[in-house]
Design an enzyme around this catalytic site. Structure first.
Site, PDB file in Angstrom:
ATOM      1  N   GLU A 191      -1.042  -1.023  -6.211  1.00  0.00           N
ATOM      2  CA  GLU A 191      -1.783   0.122  -5.673  1.00  0.00           C
ATOM      3  C   GLU A 191      -0.936   1.379  -5.461  1.00  0.00           C
ATOM      4  O   GLU A 191      -0.835   1.889  -4.333  1.00  0.00           O
ATOM      5  CB  GLU A 191      -2.464  -0.254  -4.353  1.00  0.00           C
ATOM      6  CG  GLU A 191      -3.473  -1.366  -4.490  1.00  0.00           C
ATOM      7  CD  GLU A 191      -4.287  -1.595  -3.215  1.00  0.00           C
ATOM      8  OE1 GLU A 191      -3.994  -0.952  -2.192  1.00  0.00           O
ATOM      9  OE2 GLU A 191      -5.214  -2.410  -3.256  1.00  0.00           O
ATOM     10  N   GLU A 373      -7.356  -8.590  -5.846  1.00  0.00           N
ATOM     11  CA  GLU A 373      -7.641  -8.565  -4.404  1.00  0.00           C
ATOM     12  C   GLU A 373      -9.123  -8.293  -4.210  1.00  0.00           C
ATOM     13  O   GLU A 373      -9.678  -7.390  -4.836  1.00  0.00           O
ATOM     14  CB  GLU A 373      -6.872  -7.452  -3.672  1.00  0.00           C
ATOM     15  CG  GLU A 373      -5.402  -7.689  -3.514  1.00  0.00           C
ATOM     16  CD  GLU A 373      -4.713  -6.586  -2.700  1.00  0.00           C
ATOM     17  OE1 GLU A 373      -5.382  -5.928  -1.884  1.00  0.00           O
ATOM     18  OE2 GLU A 373      -3.501  -6.396  -2.922  1.00  0.00           O
TER      19      GLU A 373
HETATM   20  C1  FCB Z   1      -4.995  -3.515  -0.082  1.00  0.00           C
HETATM   21  C2  FCB Z   1      -3.526  -3.900  -0.041  1.00  0.00           C
HETATM   22  C3  FCB Z   1      -3.293  -5.230   0.609  1.00  0.00           C
HETATM   23  C4  FCB Z   1      -4.160  -5.439   1.819  1.00  0.00           C
HETATM   24  C5  FCB Z   1      -5.602  -5.134   1.518  1.00  0.00           C
HETATM   25  C6  FCB Z   1      -6.550  -5.358   2.673  1.00  0.00           C
HETATM   26  O1  FCB Z   1      -5.132  -2.154  -0.272  1.00  0.00           O
HETATM   27  O2  FCB Z   1      -3.025  -3.975  -1.339  1.00  0.00           O
HETATM   28  O3  FCB Z   1      -1.923  -5.333   0.897  1.00  0.00           O
HETATM   29  O4  FCB Z   1      -3.681  -4.730   2.883  1.00  0.00           O
HETATM   30  O5  FCB Z   1      -5.725  -3.801   1.086  1.00  0.00           O
END
Ligand code: FCB
Length: 467
Positions: A191, A373
């Site tokens: 990210e 994620e």
């Molecule tokens: C993302 C991050 C991860 C975590 C989630 C909830 O943006 O990559 O580390 O904090 O959010």
């Protein structure tokens, strides 16, 4: 990560949670089980700075940032995490025991190179040998992220400095040489857009900067680092290794009439400024003046190392309003009325995941994708009989998995799904308040207690189906 902006009142939040649970329970995915293609990979995602203790590593910019009064909501810091460096055998037992066969973890750069450059720390690298071996011994496929925001504090200029991209490439080669015989799947950065915007334009994340020049430098130098890091990995990894990137991709919408341009600005700043160069396109035109002093010959070619797979981190859409005079000119507004919210006031919008995956299929040549994620913070009740009931989280995951299954059926090359996250952990500026885990962790004893979502997700993984 406090990305939703202004908080809602607690009473609204409770009402939204109830509405959310009802809406998700009634979702079509709950009624009709959805199958995934054979070989679909099911796993969990985590990161070093959120789970590992600080012993044995150099300082990262998150240690420095957390020491600022008021920077972290509950006054905590990343010094203990969940004790993953000690508890990883138990965490991996929980993962494999549930039937989840992949684990996305990150390597702490300040553990491998405490000074961010030069000498490597042998005991630090040896920790990752043990973690990877423990994964393989349990039939878990390791997915390694090289940089999940914990930049060595010793690299004084941080992402403002072009040199940091070259240091990251050196570090990538060290890790690749060491783990490449056992780890096949690597992501260089996690990210970069969030690091650039929250850390350099809004000052809410480390290193706490808030200027347009800092934001632009962090954006371009991280993109360069992704390209240089991928090339460095490629030069040391065996054939068959796969190198990707994990991007936070969130479709952007106007939150009010007249906010269309705000949504386009945010889409460019949050999504396209990373996706486009990675896939061989120029940066969004609106950033030309910001980038002019930073761009050098060959930069775009180096960044455009089309990844073997793209990691998509998806949480919600973003609903934007104009913010004249702010660094980027737009900010978060409210989601449409009635949208369910998580405990962090992030909107619950499973169909936004399908929208995102379709965009990658239609506008970026249908790359191979993993959802690296997806998950939600909810307020969990205390354990009863050794288990924590978390129906809201199950509802969230079910709804998103339903959309993921649909994306597969529509021809998106989606190959797997990693839930964020295995254990409740250090959620950046929100500290330990939000609970994203499938497993709760007692802050005092670090004892683990599974939530029902762990067994539920494991059941889905075993059957390769959303139940
Ligand atoms: C993302 C991050 C991860 C975590 C989630 C909830 O943006 O990559 O580390 O904090 O959010």
């Amino acid at each position: 990560m406090a990305r939703a902006g202004a908080g809602f009142k607690a009473v609204l939040r409770r009402r939204a949670l109830l509405a959310g649970a009802a809406a998700l329970a009634a979702s079509p995915a709950a009624a009709a089980p959805e199958r995934f293609p054979e070989g679909f990979l099911w796993g969990v995602a985590a990161s070093a700075p959120q789970t590992e203790g600080a012993a044995g590593r150099g300082l990262s910019i998150w240690d420095v940032f957390a020491a600022r009064p008021g920077a972290i909501r509950d006054g905590s810091n990343p010094s203990v995490g969940t004790g993953f460096e000690t508890f990883y055998p138990e965490d991996l037992d929980l993962t494999a025991g549930a039937g989840l066969r992949a684990f996305r973890f990150s390597i702490a750069w300040p553990r491998v190179q405490p000074q961010g450059a030069g000498a490597m720390n042998e005991p630090g690298l040896a920790l990752y040998d043990r973690i990877v071996d423990a994964m393989l011994a349990r039939g878990i496929r390791p997915f390694a992220t090289l940089f999940h925001w914990d930049l060595p504090a010793a690299l004084r200029g941080g992402w403002l400095d072009r040199d940091t991209a070259y240091r990251l490439a050196d570090y990538a080669a060290i890790v690749g040489r060491r783990l490449g015989d056992r780890v096949r799947d690597f992501m260089v950065l996690n990210e970069p857009g969030v690091v650039a915007i929250l850390g350099h334009a809004l000052g809410r994340h480390a290193p706490g900067l808030a200027s347009r020049t800092a934001w632009a430098a962090a954006m371009h130098h991280q993109n360069l680092a992704q390209g240089l890091g991928a090339a460095a990995l490629r030069s040391v990894l065996p054939a068959g290794a796969r190198i990707g990137a994990a991007l936070s991709l969130q479709p952007c919408r106007p939150a009010a009439p007249g906010a269309e341009e705000a949504a386009r600005i945010w889409d460019d700043a949050w999504n396209r400024a990373y996706l486009d160069p990675l896939f061989g396109r120029p940066y969004p035109a609106r950033f030309a003046a910001d980038l002019a002093p930073l761009l050098r010959a060959e930069d775009m070619r180096r960044i455009a190392a089309r990844p073997d797979f793209l990691g998509v981190n998806y949480y919600s859409r973003m609903h934007m309003v104009p913010a004249p005079g702010s660094v980027l000119g737009a900010t978060w507004g409210a989601a449409p009325p009635g949208t369910p919210m998580t405990a962090l006031d992030w909107p619950v919008e499973p169909d936004g995941l399908l929208e995102q995956l379709r965009d990658l299929r239609d506008a970026y040549g249908n790359p191979e994708v993993f959802i690296t994620e997806n998950g939600a913070a909810y307020t969990d009740p205390p354990a009863q009989g050794g288990v924590i009931a978390d129906p809201d989280r199950i509802g969230f995951l079910r709804a998103h998995l339903g959309q993921a299954a649909r994306a597969c059926a529509e021809g998106c090359r989606l190959r797997g799904y990693f839930t964020w996250t295995l254990t409740d952990n250090f959620e950046w500026a929100e500290g330990f308040v939000p609970k994203f885990g499938l497993v709760a962790v007692d802050r005092r004893t670090l004892r683990r207690t599974p939530k029902q979502s762990l067994a539920w997700l494991g059941g889905c993984a075993r059957g390769n189906v959303v139940t």
